[in-house]
Design a protein around this motif. Structure first.
Motif, PDB file in Angstrom:
ATOM      1  N   ASN B 343       4.395  -5.165 -30.889  1.00 46.03           N
ATOM      2  CA  ASN B 343       4.661  -5.901 -32.349  1.00 46.03           C
ATOM      3  C   ASN B 343       6.579  -5.568 -31.963  1.00 46.03           C
ATOM      4  N   HIS B 344       7.112  -4.092 -31.249  1.00 47.37           N
ATOM      5  CA  HIS B 344       8.382  -4.103 -31.873  1.00 47.37           C
ATOM      6  C   HIS B 344       8.774  -4.875 -30.898  1.00 47.37           C
ATOM      7  N   GLY B 345       8.728  -5.371 -29.414  1.00 49.12           N
ATOM      8  CA  GLY B 345       8.942  -6.187 -28.628  1.00 49.12           C
ATOM      9  C   GLY B 345       9.420  -7.215 -29.166  1.00 49.12           C
ATOM     10  N   LEU B 386      12.099 -14.767 -41.333  1.00 50.39           N
ATOM     11  CA  LEU B 386      10.204 -14.707 -40.360  1.00 50.39           C
ATOM     12  C   LEU B 386      10.672 -12.833 -39.265  1.00 50.39           C
ATOM     13  N   ALA B 387      11.854 -12.805 -38.599  1.00 48.20           N
ATOM     14  CA  ALA B 387      12.098 -11.071 -38.341  1.00 48.20           C
ATOM     15  C   ALA B 387      12.630 -10.293 -38.791  1.00 48.20           C
ATOM     16  N   ILE B 388      12.775 -10.325 -39.934  1.00 48.17           N
ATOM     17  CA  ILE B 388      13.375  -9.174 -40.993  1.00 48.17           C
ATOM     18  C   ILE B 388      12.095  -8.429 -41.754  1.00 48.17           C
ATOM     19  N   PHE B 389      11.329  -9.933 -41.883  1.00 46.18           N
ATOM     20  CA  PHE B 389      10.037  -9.558 -42.654  1.00 46.18           C
ATOM     21  C   PHE B 389       9.292  -9.335 -41.657  1.00 46.18           C
ATOM     22  N   ALA B 390       9.369  -9.376 -40.236  1.00 51.34           N
ATOM     23  CA  ALA B 390       8.201  -8.817 -39.521  1.00 51.34           C
ATOM     24  C   ALA B 390       8.228  -7.237 -39.367  1.00 51.34           C
ATOM     25  N   SER B 391       9.908  -7.172 -39.118  1.00 46.66           N
ATOM     26  CA  SER B 391      10.517  -5.813 -38.658  1.00 46.66           C
ATOM     27  C   SER B 391       9.834  -4.685 -40.264  1.00 46.66           C
ATOM     28  N   MET B 392      10.098  -5.241 -41.419  1.00 45.62           N
ATOM     29  CA  MET B 392       9.994  -4.386 -42.939  1.00 45.62           C
ATOM     30  C   MET B 392       8.565  -4.325 -42.704  1.00 45.62           C
ATOM     31  N   GLY B 393       7.793  -4.734 -41.301  1.00 43.02           N
ATOM     32  CA  GLY B 393       6.031  -4.545 -41.464  1.00 43.02           C
ATOM     33  C   GLY B 393       5.879  -5.510 -43.547  1.00 43.02           C
ATOM     34  N   LEU B 394       5.873  -6.593 -43.160  1.00 43.71           N
ATOM     35  CA  LEU B 394       5.688  -7.329 -44.500  1.00 43.71           C
ATOM     36  C   LEU B 394       4.097  -7.684 -44.229  1.00 43.71           C
ATOM     37  N   SER B 398       2.836  -9.495 -37.398  1.00 43.03           N
ATOM     38  CA  SER B 398       2.284  -7.938 -36.847  1.00 43.03           C
ATOM     39  C   SER B 398       2.808  -7.041 -36.969  1.00 43.03           C
ATOM     40  N   GLY B 399       4.286  -6.504 -37.180  1.00 41.38           N
ATOM     41  CA  GLY B 399       4.564  -5.352 -37.607  1.00 41.38           C
ATOM     42  C   GLY B 399       3.893  -4.715 -38.822  1.00 41.38           C
ATOM     43  N   PHE B 400       2.924  -5.497 -39.776  1.00 44.03           N
ATOM     44  CA  PHE B 400       2.689  -4.606 -40.915  1.00 44.03           C
ATOM     45  C   PHE B 400       1.732  -3.926 -39.707  1.00 44.03           C
ATOM     46  N   ILE B 470       3.246 -13.808 -35.892  1.00 45.01           N
ATOM     47  CA  ILE B 470       2.428 -14.589 -36.961  1.00 45.01           C
ATOM     48  C   ILE B 470       1.243 -14.326 -36.751  1.00 45.01           C
ATOM     49  N   PHE B 471       0.982 -14.694 -35.651  1.00 50.47           N
ATOM     50  CA  PHE B 471      -0.507 -14.814 -34.908  1.00 50.47           C
ATOM     51  C   PHE B 471      -1.421 -13.578 -34.692  1.00 50.47           C
ATOM     52  N   VAL B 472      -0.466 -12.754 -34.364  1.00 54.87           N
ATOM     53  CA  VAL B 472      -1.209 -11.002 -34.994  1.00 54.87           C
ATOM     54  C   VAL B 472      -1.068 -10.361 -35.620  1.00 54.87           C
ATOM     55  N   GLY B 473      -0.318 -10.990 -36.876  1.00 49.55           N
ATOM     56  CA  GLY B 473      -0.536 -10.669 -38.468  1.00 49.55           C
ATOM     57  C   GLY B 473      -2.163 -10.827 -38.722  1.00 49.55           C
ATOM     58  N   ILE B 474      -2.172 -12.405 -38.809  1.00 49.52           N
ATOM     59  CA  ILE B 474      -2.584 -12.953 -39.396  1.00 49.52           C
ATOM     60  C   ILE B 474      -4.307 -12.410 -38.632  1.00 49.52           C
ATOM     61  N   TYR B 475      -4.048 -12.701 -37.367  1.00 53.23           N
ATOM     62  CA  TYR B 475      -5.660 -12.238 -37.192  1.00 53.23           C
ATOM     63  C   TYR B 475      -5.045 -11.191 -35.592  1.00 53.23           C
TER      64      TYR B 475
END
Lengths: 708, 496
Positions: B343-345, B386-394, B398-400, B470-475
């Motif tokens: 995810n971080h990648g 999108l990128a910063i919220f992913a990084s914040m672990g929303l 995926s970050g979450f 998005i995909f990894v975050g949802i599924y």
């Protein structure tokens, strides 16, 4: 029959995706049809579900719909699954119903906005996340919705981001909520490792199998409550909500009054089976709730921005809901949540209508007499005010009195008294708001004349709502269009009749709503009110909530008392703001210290800023510049320089002492030194030589060891 | 073809180098397209590989040949769940990096050749099962990276390149020593990683020292405190695409090395030192986040945030090893760590690409020098959001998933560390929203009233990563299923 539940969140999600991706190209009509249609669909589906639910026998009213497996590792099994029971169906109906009305209202309110499609996209996204939150069958999915609504709140508070203050308010809201979520997450972790489950049904089953120690239950409940206090703006995490009013007014109504901010109350009600295990945690919830109710009420007394008053009023009302769930009256807390959703949404939408009609004015000192120009807004607003003040038979009376009565009857006399005092404050500041806004002469033209109570210096976050719209103070005050007034009227009806579903037994009512939700709170029928000396409840006893037959007379007496006090309070406001208008100014002068304190909201924002933020920033700078650059990099640079020196020295040694046979090695070392000193593309060859030499050395080394 | 799929994957990019060298120096277009075609084929192969891959816990697609028989050095390749995600991510990031390098006009031949060489090196690291081969590939990545920063970098490129080089070199030397020690301690002498893992008892006597040596080599790459200061400089000076590769893949080599080499070969030492991994992970998270808040340069900010986020990987590994007594619980944290690598990648890749977009237009990255960009560049702003919220672990992104699993795993084993680490998510929200407010919100800075919106090529580099996020975050289950069995297997090795 159950496999359509997933459609309830999906419809708004689709609306959000379409409006955000291609909304710009669709035209406003299509955008609003898509947005409102999706929510209406969700509402209809919720209603259908409701009727299916009530057809079931009372103790079997649960509909469960697993959509897919979200995470499954080891013991962890979190599904995307929905659980509809009497508690969540009420939430679903309130959320989708009020959302629909506010979507319709927004069609009028946002008609001229250049980012129309984005607005509805965000609003739909919010409803999607909120539905996830209330319909989730496990804590993890609830948390997804929980943070999702936080995201939408952030996006919508800063919707008119051109104004710096709006953007800052959004940021503040998200970060303060994150602090709450910090506790929430830890609560989930502790709960999971204690009971091996995250689903509500699984947790209940696990609890039935092996009970939790009180200490552990207290820890979990308090951690979860940190999350609730963040989302539902309770002390000490309430500071974001007043600033959040920077968003468009329908957003304030929907997210920051009717739905999202009540999520904390809902979560505690949902986790009631856990909270009842910890009287301490319950007491903390109740105390924080009632303290917030009173505290926010005092601030609301002196605010001049119409939305600020409503914001503090919201914080205060949320406090009542926490008081309710805190004393074990979960049904009463949810009941108040529902009625509050009606009248507070109405108040905000009404204020939005006033702001809209007066061309962007939010300062009540510049209003007055609006009732003549905006009759529908006025009447509906008045109904909501009466409802929140707690006058029978309007909605707020039944729910708030139920909470107060349950507080009293469960032995928390001090909490009850504070709650009652808060109710008196509520009646006063709401009447003040109505009198200042709708009665008297219009003061729009006396803009320059400031009364003695000046605007607090520093930050005034939302003195105007919309920088993108024309907001001439001299614009003719006019009633709002139908898309705005119809939702007002519907909400007004709900504010009148909404309380009738919960008429207490003392008034010969059936209290349908409590009875309906009873199965959800079945485990929490008995609330242990131990002898809490701190609350002064020295005569407290173990009282089964809801079974207080002998107390009917007392309940009626207290009702009369609270209604009487509220009426006096309203008359007081009338006297101060209509009859003798100089009184508020005189009081403000006489108690100028207190007045300033309230006007500046007890300076809490300033304290947070000065103490917490400043010291954090100082720490950051020390770490980033003193440690990273000052210490670590100094060492690295020192090592680098000395390596060059060593390389040079050894190069000199090689050249002058050892020659011939070992020259190759020496030169490579020297070359390395030079590469290190002056890396340039021209030195590529030297470097490669060194690498080759290194590999030769390596192979030689291995050779040597193998031979040995 | 299956029997040589990994070889093909590794060397596909380098096949393009002779072609590129043959092309005329001025034909930039042809050079870029050649690079794009070969990395594109590599990516297609990697996707195919993932499609036919099922995680059994064992190595698959193995290729084993004698290379230098005298020393029992083998050309031994194979992948399992620990490497599969990186084997997918590397070609993807490198493919996108080619398009992010479209604006490079100086020494185009050399630039793309080095980038392709770097690609081969990284793929080799993730596929090698022979320590010597691993080491060779590891060193191969060093060289091109050094030149890519040192020649095509920003104003302080020399300093940054040297710093990168020195740090990594120290690590490499230590790795070399431990590798040789393994070789001579093993009987029969071997570099074969699976064989070394079988002979783990031979290494117990000096296990702690070997672990520390390897750890430093890998910690430099992660980078773990206090070996992290090369990263902000390297990122700030590196060209966009190189930052993307650096953050997206190169850092993961460090975490991967710990998983692939330290854990199975040195189980006892790993277990006894796991607490330090936890502590360093937490320091990385908090210290990194606090330093991030003080940054004024956008790229430096993202670089420091990478340090913070890589801390989750260390924490995840540390707690999984600490709690290895109950493998099925411990594997939760390890899943988090491996997912966090992937995810971080994707997320940091997006962030650096986005930083490049604005740098190409404004020619600076001073956070306070912008303002109101959302007004002018809505699409760019949307991607950044999108990128910063992913990084914040929303949650929902995926970050979450990675962070949550790490925290959940950590909580059981080490509650105090978890409490501190979870606070990192508050800080993350703080610095990203602060940056976003300054750069994107508020009134538009009149200086940038004529900025052009993000273009098609730039969107092309961002959209695939955004979709994955998005995909990894949802599924997330498909990804978990690709790694979980191998991680269980790995922890069983650690528990020995």
């Amino acid at each position: 029959m159950t496999n359509y539940l997933w459609l309830i969140p999906l419809l708004p999600a689709l609306g959000a995706i379409i409006n955000l991706m291609i909304g710009r190209f669709l035209g406003k009509r299509t955008v609003s049809l898509l947005a409102c249609g999706g929510i209406l669909g969700s509402f209809v589906l919720s209603a259908v579900t409701f009727f299916q639910l009530i057809k079931l026998p009372a103790d079997a009213r649960v509909i469960h719909n697993v959509v897919y497996q979200w995470l499954n590792i080891g013991k962890l099994n979190a599904e995307v699954a929905f659980l509809v029971d009497p508690l969540s169906i009420i939430m679903l109906l309130v959320v989708t119903g009020v959302s629909f009305l506010i979507h319709v209202y927004s069609v009028g309110y946002m008609a001229d906005d250049k980012r129309y499609a984005r607005y509805f996209g965000f609003l739909n996204l919010f409803v999607f996340a909120m539905i996830l939150l209330v319909a989730a069958d496990n804590l993890l999915l609830m948390f997804i919705g929980w943070e999702g609504v936080g995201l939408c709140s952030y996006l919508l508070i800063g919707f008119w981001f051109e104004k710096k203050a709006n953007a800052t308010a959004g940021k503040k809201a998200f970060i303060v909520n994150r602090i709450g979520d910090f506790g929430f997450m830890l609560g989930i972790f502790l709960l999971f490792w204690s009971l091996d489950s995250v689903s509500f049904q699984g947790l209940q089953a696990a609890l039935a199998a092996h009970p939790l120690s009180t200490g552990l239950a207290t820890a979990i409940c308090l951690l979860l409550f940190v999350g609730a206090a963040g989302k539902s703006a309770q002390i000490p995490l309430y500071v974001w909500l007043p600033d959040a009013m920077a968003g468009p007014t329908p957003v304030s109504a929907l997210i920051h009054a009717a739905t999202m901010v009540t999520a904390g109350v809902y979560m505690i009600a949902r986790m009631n089976f856990l909270y009842v295990l910890s009287p301490t945690a319950m007491l903390v919830v109740a105390i924080v709730g009632v303290a917030t109710a009173f505290y926010a009420g005092t601030i609301a007394l002196v605010q001049n921005d119409i939305k600020k008053v409503l914001a503090y009023s919201t914080i205060s009302q949320l406090g009542y809901m926490f008081l309710g769930v805190g004393v074990g009256a979960f049904a009463a807390g949810i009941f108040h949540l529902m009625t509050h959703a009606f009248f507070k949404a109405l108040l905000f939408l009404g204020s939005g209508s006033v702001i809209h009609g007066t061309g962007g004015e939010q300062d009540m000192r510049k209003m007055g007499g609006v009732r003549k120009f905006m009759p529908i807004t006025f009447w509906t607003f008045l109904i909501a005010t009466v409802a929140i003040a707690g006058i029978p038979p309007f909605a707020g009376f039944f729910s708030k009195d139920e909470i107060l009565w349950k507080t009293f009857s469960s032995g928390h006399r001090v909490l009850w008294a504070v709650g009652l005092a808060g109710a008196v404050l509520t009646a006063f500041y709401m009447s003040r708001l109505v009198f200042m806004t709708f009665f008297g002469e219009n003061r729009a033209h006396h803009v320059d004349h400031h009364p003695p109570d000046q605007e607090p210096s520093g930050h005034d976050v939302c003195c105007d709502d919309d920088s993108t719209r024309d907001k001439s103070h001299h614009a003719h005050i006019h009633e709002s269009p139908k898309t705005m007034t119809i939702p007002l009227m519907v909400l007004a009806v709900l504010s009148i009749v909404g309380g009738l579903v919960g008429i207490p037994h003392a008034l010969k009512g059936a209290n349908h709503i409590e009875e309906f939700m009873a199965p959800v709170f079945a485990n929490s029928g008995i609330i242990h009110v131990e002898k809490h000396v701190s609350t002064g409840g020295h005569d407290a006893a173990v009282l089964p909530v809801g079974e207080h037959h002998g107390d009917t007379t007392l309940e009626l007496l207290l009702m009369v008392l609270s209604v009487g006090l509220v009426l006096i309070s309203i008359y007081g406001a009338y006297y101060c703001y209509i009859k003798k208008k100089d009184i508020p100014g005189r009081i403000a002068q006489k108690f100028s210290g207190l007045h300033k304190l309230l006007l500046n909201k007890y300076y809490i924002d300033e304290i947070y800023q000065q103490v917490l933020i400043k010291s954090l920033l100082a720490l950051n700078n020390i770490l980033a510049y003193k440690i990273d650059l000052g210490v670590i990099d100094k060492i690295v640079n020192g090592l680098g320089t000395s390596t060059i020196k060593v390389a040079k020295a050894s190069g000199w040694m090689d050249k002058n002492v050892v020659d011939g046979a070992v020259n190759g090695t020496g030169q490579t070392v020297l070359a390395f030194g030079q590469v290190v000193r002056q890396p340039q593309s021209g030195r590529l060859k030297d470097y490669l030589t060194w690498v080759v030499a290194g590999i030769i050395m390596l192979v030689g080394l291995i050779w040597f060891f193998v031979l040995k | 073809m299956h029997s040589h799929l990994l070889t093909l994957l590794i060397f596909m990019p380098i096949l393009a180098v002779p072609l590129i060298l043959l092309l005329p120096r001025k034909s930039h277009g042809a050079i870029r397209i050649t690079a794009a075609v070969f990395t594109g084929i590599q990516l297609a192969l990697a996707i195919y590989l993932c499609a036919i891959f099922t995680d059994t816990g064992d190595f698959q697609f193995k290729e084993k040949y004698n290379w230098i028989e005298t020393f029992n050095i083998q050309y031994y390749l194979g992948i399992d769940g620990i490497s599969i995600l990186m084997v997918l991510l590397t070609p993807l990031i490198c493919f996108l990096a080619v398009f992010a390098s479209w604006g490079i006009n100086k020494g185009v031949k050399g630039y793309f050749s080095l980038m392709l060489l770097l690609n081969t090196g990284m793929m080799g690291v993730f596929c090698a099962l022979d320590f010597f081969l691993f080491y060779v590939f590891w060193e191969i990545t060093l060289l091109p990276m050094y030149f890519l920063i040192g020649i095509w970098g920003g104003p302080r490129k020399e300093y940054a390149a040297i710093k990168f080089f020195l740090y990594t070199l120290v690590g490499s030397v230590l790795m070399l020593l431990v590798m040789l020690a393994f070789y001579f301690k093993s009987d029969p002498h071997t570099f074969d990683l699976t064989e070394l893992a079988n002979q783990y008892k031979n290494f117990t006597s000096f296990g702690i020292i070997a672990f520390i040596g390897l750890y430093i080599a890998f910690a430099v790459k992660v980078p773990a405190f206090p070996f992290h200061t090369w990263l902000p400089d390297a990122h700030t000076e590196a060209p966009t695409a190189i930052s993307v590769i650096l953050a997206g893949i190169l850092l993961k080599m460090g975490v991967y090395g710990i998983l692939r080499i330290c854990l199975p070969i040195l189980p006892e030492a790993t277990r006894s030192l796991a607490i330090y991994l936890v502590i360093i992970g937490v320091i990385n998270i908090i210290y990194g986040a606090l330093c991030t808040m003080a940054q004024k340069d956008m790229k430096r900010l993202i670089a420091y945030s990478s340090i913070s986020h890589m801390g989750f990987c260390l924490l995840g590994i540390g707690v999984a090893v600490s709690g290895v007594a109950v493998v099925k619980d411990a594997v939760i944290g390890l899943n988090g760590a491996v997912l966090q690598m992937f995810n971080h990648g994707c997320i940091s890749g997006m962030l650096f690409l986005l930083a490049g977009v604005i740098y190409d237009r404004a020619h600076h990255r001073d956070i306070d020098g912008f303002g109101g960009l959302a007004n002018r560049m809505p699409l760019y702003t949307a991607m950044m959001t999108l990128a910063i919220f992913a990084s914040m672990g929303l949650p929902g992104l995926s970050g979450f998933v990675g962070e949550f699993l790490v925290f959940l795993g950590a909580f059981k084993v080490n509650m105090p560390a978890t409490v501190i680490a979870v606070f990192g998510v508050v800080l993350t929200a703080g610095y990203f929203l602060w940056m976003f407010r300054r750069m994107f919100l508020g009134p538009l800075n009149p200086k940038y009233a004529n900025l052009t919106e993000i273009n098609g090529r730039e969107m092309f580099t961002l959209v695939p990563l955004g979709l994955i996020v998005i995909f990894v975050g949802i599924y997330p289950m498909p990804v978990i299923n690709m790694v979980n069995n191998s991680l269980v297997r790995l922890l069983e090795l650690v528990a020995r």
